[in-house]
Design an enzyme around this catalytic site. Structure first.
Site, PDB file in Angstrom:
ATOM      1  N   ASN A   1     -15.021  -0.521   0.434  1.00 17.06           N
ATOM      2  CA  ASN A   1     -14.688   0.063   1.733  1.00 17.06           C
ATOM      3  C   ASN A   1     -14.517   1.574   1.731  1.00 17.06           C
ATOM      4  O   ASN A   1     -14.138   2.157   2.737  1.00 17.06           O
ATOM      5  CB  ASN A   1     -13.412  -0.604   2.267  1.00 17.06           C
ATOM      6  CG  ASN A   1     -13.579  -2.099   2.421  1.00 17.06           C
ATOM      7  OD1 ASN A   1     -14.596  -2.557   2.918  1.00 17.06           O
ATOM      8  ND2 ASN A   1     -12.596  -2.866   1.959  1.00 17.06           N
ATOM      9  N   THR A   2     -14.774   2.224   0.593  1.00 14.11           N
ATOM     10  CA  THR A   2     -14.844   3.685   0.521  1.00 14.11           C
ATOM     11  C   THR A   2     -16.276   4.046   0.177  1.00 14.11           C
ATOM     12  O   THR A   2     -16.770   3.652  -0.885  1.00 14.11           O
ATOM     13  CB  THR A   2     -13.881   4.238  -0.548  1.00 14.11           C
ATOM     14  OG1 THR A   2     -12.540   3.959  -0.166  1.00 14.11           O
ATOM     15  CG2 THR A   2     -14.048   5.740  -0.690  1.00 14.11           C
TER      16      THR A   2
ATOM     17  N   TYR B   1      -3.153 -12.627  -4.317  1.00 15.11           N
ATOM     18  CA  TYR B   1      -3.022 -11.855  -3.080  1.00 15.11           C
ATOM     19  C   TYR B   1      -3.294 -12.783  -1.905  1.00 15.11           C
ATOM     20  O   TYR B   1      -2.385 -13.187  -1.188  1.00 15.11           O
ATOM     21  CB  TYR B   1      -3.976 -10.652  -3.082  1.00 15.11           C
ATOM     22  CG  TYR B   1      -3.907  -9.821  -1.805  1.00 15.11           C
ATOM     23  CD1 TYR B   1      -4.194 -10.364  -0.561  1.00 15.11           C
ATOM     24  CD2 TYR B   1      -3.560  -8.487  -1.834  1.00 15.11           C
ATOM     25  CE1 TYR B   1      -4.127  -9.631   0.599  1.00 15.11           C
ATOM     26  CE2 TYR B   1      -3.491  -7.727  -0.666  1.00 15.11           C
ATOM     27  CZ  TYR B   1      -3.781  -8.310   0.547  1.00 15.11           C
ATOM     28  OH  TYR B   1      -3.717  -7.568   1.695  1.00 15.11           O
TER      29      TYR B   1
ATOM     30  N   ASN C   1     -12.349  -7.368  -7.993  1.00 19.19           N
ATOM     31  CA  ASN C   1     -12.080  -6.943  -6.623  1.00 19.19           C
ATOM     32  C   ASN C   1     -12.779  -7.894  -5.648  1.00 19.19           C
ATOM     33  O   ASN C   1     -13.278  -8.942  -6.037  1.00 19.19           O
ATOM     34  CB  ASN C   1     -12.565  -5.501  -6.434  1.00 19.19           C
ATOM     35  CG  ASN C   1     -11.700  -4.698  -5.477  1.00 19.19           C
ATOM     36  OD1 ASN C   1     -11.301  -5.189  -4.432  1.00 19.19           O
ATOM     37  ND2 ASN C   1     -11.412  -3.459  -5.833  1.00 19.19           N
ATOM     38  N   THR C   2     -12.808  -7.504  -4.385  1.00 21.57           N
ATOM     39  CA  THR C   2     -13.462  -8.333  -3.367  1.00 21.57           C
ATOM     40  C   THR C   2     -14.985  -8.271  -3.512  1.00 21.57           C
ATOM     41  O   THR C   2     -15.535  -7.351  -4.113  1.00 21.57           O
ATOM     42  CB  THR C   2     -13.071  -7.869  -1.952  1.00 21.57           C
ATOM     43  OG1 THR C   2     -13.439  -6.484  -1.793  1.00 21.57           O
ATOM     44  CG2 THR C   2     -11.579  -8.023  -1.728  1.00 21.57           C
TER      45      THR C   2
ATOM     46  N   SER D   1     -13.642  -0.963  -4.828  1.00 19.97           N
ATOM     47  CA  SER D   1     -13.502  -1.336  -3.421  1.00 19.97           C
ATOM     48  C   SER D   1     -14.814  -1.077  -2.694  1.00 19.97           C
ATOM     49  O   SER D   1     -15.431  -0.021  -2.876  1.00 19.97           O
ATOM     50  CB  SER D   1     -12.382  -0.531  -2.762  1.00 19.97           C
ATOM     51  OG  SER D   1     -12.408  -0.712  -1.355  1.00 19.97           O
TER      52      SER D   1
ATOM     53  N   LYS E   1       0.798  -1.219   0.000  1.00 18.72           N
ATOM     54  CA  LYS E   1       0.000   0.000   0.000  1.00 18.72           C
ATOM     55  C   LYS E   1       0.832   1.272   0.000  1.00 18.72           C
ATOM     56  O   LYS E   1       0.306   2.360  -0.246  1.00 18.72           O
ATOM     57  CB  LYS E   1      -0.944   0.009   1.208  1.00 18.72           C
ATOM     58  CG  LYS E   1      -2.006  -1.077   1.160  1.00 18.72           C
ATOM     59  CD  LYS E   1      -2.832  -1.072   2.435  1.00 18.72           C
ATOM     60  CE  LYS E   1      -3.906  -2.151   2.388  1.00 18.72           C
ATOM     61  NZ  LYS E   1      -4.940  -1.884   1.384  1.00 18.72           N
TER      62      LYS E   1
ATOM     63  N   ARG F   1     -11.729  -4.519   5.478  1.00 20.15           N
ATOM     64  CA  ARG F   1     -12.358  -3.200   5.364  1.00 20.15           C
ATOM     65  C   ARG F   1     -11.288  -2.140   5.643  1.00 20.15           C
ATOM     66  O   ARG F   1     -11.478  -1.238   6.440  1.00 20.15           O
ATOM     67  CB  ARG F   1     -13.553  -3.077   6.313  1.00 20.15           C
ATOM     68  CG  ARG F   1     -13.303  -3.509   7.755  1.00 20.15           C
ATOM     69  CD  ARG F   1     -14.511  -3.163   8.633  1.00 20.15           C
ATOM     70  NE  ARG F   1     -14.342  -3.579  10.020  1.00 20.15           N
ATOM     71  CZ  ARG F   1     -14.859  -4.704  10.527  1.00 20.15           C
ATOM     72  NH1 ARG F   1     -15.555  -5.525   9.761  1.00 20.15           N
ATOM     73  NH2 ARG F   1     -14.665  -5.006  11.806  1.00 20.15           N
ATOM     74  N   MET F   2     -10.152  -2.311   4.973  1.00 22.00           N
ATOM     75  CA  MET F   2      -9.000  -1.458   5.231  1.00 22.00           C
ATOM     76  C   MET F   2      -9.297   0.013   4.957  1.00 22.00           C
ATOM     77  O   MET F   2      -8.910   0.893   5.728  1.00 22.00           O
ATOM     78  CB  MET F   2      -7.810  -1.916   4.392  1.00 22.00           C
ATOM     79  CG  MET F   2      -7.376  -3.357   4.650  1.00 22.00           C
ATOM     80  SD  MET F   2      -6.716  -3.630   6.308  1.00 22.00           S
ATOM     81  CE  MET F   2      -5.115  -2.864   6.155  1.00 22.00           C
ATOM     82  N   GLY F   3      -9.944   0.303   3.829  1.00 19.37           N
ATOM     83  CA  GLY F   3     -10.304   1.687   3.548  1.00 19.37           C
ATOM     84  C   GLY F   3      -9.194   2.503   2.905  1.00 19.37           C
ATOM     85  O   GLY F   3      -9.044   3.702   3.210  1.00 19.37           O
ATOM     86  N   PHE F   4      -8.421   1.897   2.010  1.00 19.45           N
ATOM     87  CA  PHE F   4      -7.381   2.624   1.267  1.00 19.45           C
ATOM     88  C   PHE F   4      -6.398   3.349   2.189  1.00 19.45           C
ATOM     89  O   PHE F   4      -6.060   4.523   1.966  1.00 19.45           O
ATOM     90  CB  PHE F   4      -7.996   3.650   0.306  1.00 19.45           C
ATOM     91  CG  PHE F   4      -8.682   3.086  -0.903  1.00 19.45           C
ATOM     92  CD1 PHE F   4      -8.524   1.760  -1.283  1.00 19.45           C
ATOM     93  CD2 PHE F   4      -9.498   3.898  -1.687  1.00 19.45           C
ATOM     94  CE1 PHE F   4      -9.169   1.255  -2.410  1.00 19.45           C
ATOM     95  CE2 PHE F   4     -10.133   3.404  -2.820  1.00 19.45           C
ATOM     96  CZ  PHE F   4      -9.980   2.081  -3.183  1.00 19.45           C
TER      97      PHE F   4
ATOM     98  N   THR G   1      -3.594   0.429  -3.278  1.00 15.80           N
ATOM     99  CA  THR G   1      -4.192   1.580  -3.934  1.00 15.80           C
ATOM    100  C   THR G   1      -3.708   2.884  -3.292  1.00 15.80           C
ATOM    101  O   THR G   1      -3.679   3.016  -2.061  1.00 15.80           O
ATOM    102  CB  THR G   1      -5.724   1.480  -3.859  1.00 15.80           C
ATOM    103  OG1 THR G   1      -6.162   0.333  -4.565  1.00 15.80           O
ATOM    104  CG2 THR G   1      -6.410   2.711  -4.395  1.00 15.80           C
TER     105      THR G   1
END
Length: 357
Positions: A184-185, A330, A259-260, A182, A73, A119-122, A93
């Site tokens: 998560n945003t 991944y 993506n997920t 994603s 990242k 749910r990392m959130g970039f 990302t």
């Protein structure tokens, strides 16, 4: 069974997933300082077989197996990752604004499914700091630059946010991947609707063209950097067809599938209410299905990069036979360890030799 699955993985899996990743990342950053270690890793993990070499979107790849975005990242792991036998590495990302991501805990292992829920959130250093990291590195294998929307940026201003990241980072990659998928945003996946996506991709493609032309006018012989788009596996049939049409209309060169997923129906019920996207085996069949549908629709007009649920050579081969030009891992790397890259490439090379491909 190998050393990783017998010893290393059990130790790492005792830790919180993000803590385990931090340990691996720290070791990776310092690997070059250990005498002979980088060269030893390359000799062990690299499969140097000419049949694996491929050219996609005017980029030469030593092999078709890459690392998906999300593992690196910050971009500072690229030198280490480039020595693990990958044909390419996708960093990011990255967003224009630095952001810490969502509160912890934000990544979970679902071991009986060989899956991750995140749910990392970039979380990333932002485009300006990332540029200072990337510009110091020598590219030994192709690198993709994956860009997304900053959380603080309103959806109505997303195009300029992406463009600002592209301007700062595209010089340090071999292609740019646009992440609009994603989960998560907040609101990000709304950019996959036809009108919004067409505007975004057209602006970014035009900007890459302008940057290449500017360099040519100043005496540098450069090609326009190819633009890829990464999509979600949760699209409706109509939405999927729209994205393929937009990709062709906008001049995008490749599509990353996928993506997920936010579909948790395949997981134990205890996970159903947990926020985030699922990667690994649960998304594999959907990703494979979409690769086949995409190839049937666009053929060789778009490069297809298959990702999701790839943990061995048979999984990778299935994506390639369905129409993917390249594949990415991944979650498979997390569960199978670094030898998985060599195993996949060896399997593909053996298959090609046996079948005289």
């Amino acid at each position: 069974m190998d050393l990783y699955t017998q010893l290393v993985r059990p130790l790492l899996f005792r830790l919180d997933p993000e803590d385990a990743h931090s340990i691996v990342a720290t070791l990776g950053r310092h690997a070059d300082s250990v005498p002979l270690l980088p060269e030893l890793l390359r000799k062990i993990l690299r499969v140097n077989v000419s049949a694996l070499r491929t050219r996609v979107c005017d980029i030469d790849f030593e092999n078709p197996v890459g690392l998906a975005a999300g593992f690196d990242k910050t971009g500072d792991l690229y030198p280490f990752l480039a020595g693990l036998g990958f044909g390419f590495v996708e960093s990011g990302t990255f967003t224009f604004h630095e952001q810490p991501g969502n509160p912890r805990p934000r990544i979970f292992r679902i071991q009986d499914q060989e899956a991750l829920l995140n749910r990392m959130g970039f979380n990333n250093p932002g485009a300006v700091r990332a540029r200072s990291i990337l510009r110091r590195q020598k590219r030994s294998i192709p690198r993709g630059i994956n860009i997304g929307k900053s959380k603080v940026t309103e959806l109505s201003k997303a195009v300029m946010d992406y463009r600002a990241s592209l301007d700062r980072l595209s010089d340090y990659g071999d292609y740019v991947a646009v992440n609009v998928s994603s989960p998560n945003t907040p609101g990000l996946r709304e950019l996959q609707n036809r009108e919004s996506l067409l505007e975004l991709l057209t602006v970014l493609r035009d900007r890459l063209r302008e940057r290449a032309e500017y360099k040519r006018q100043h005496g540098r012989i450069v090609a326009e950097l190819p633009l890829f788009v990464k999509i979600a596996p949760d699209l409706t049939d109509e939405g999927f067809e729209d994205i393929l049409a937009v990709a062709l209309e906008s001049g995008v060169r490749g599509i990353i599938i996928s993506n997920t997923t936010i579909d948790k129906s395949m997981l134990p019920e205890a996970w159903h209410a947990e926020a985030g996207g699922v990667s690994g085996l649960p998304v594999g069949s959907r990703s494979l299905e979409l690769i086949g549908r995409a190839f049937a629709r666009v053929g060789n007009q778009l490069a297809i990069i298959g990702v999701g649920g790839i943990r061995n050579g048979a999984d990778a081969l299935a994506r390639i036979q369905a129409g993917a030009s390249l594949v990415q891992v991944y979650t498979g790397l997390i569960y199978e360890g670094p030898l998985v890259v060599r195993q996949i490439n060896r399997y593909l090379a053996d298959y090609m030799e046996t079948n005289q491909c």
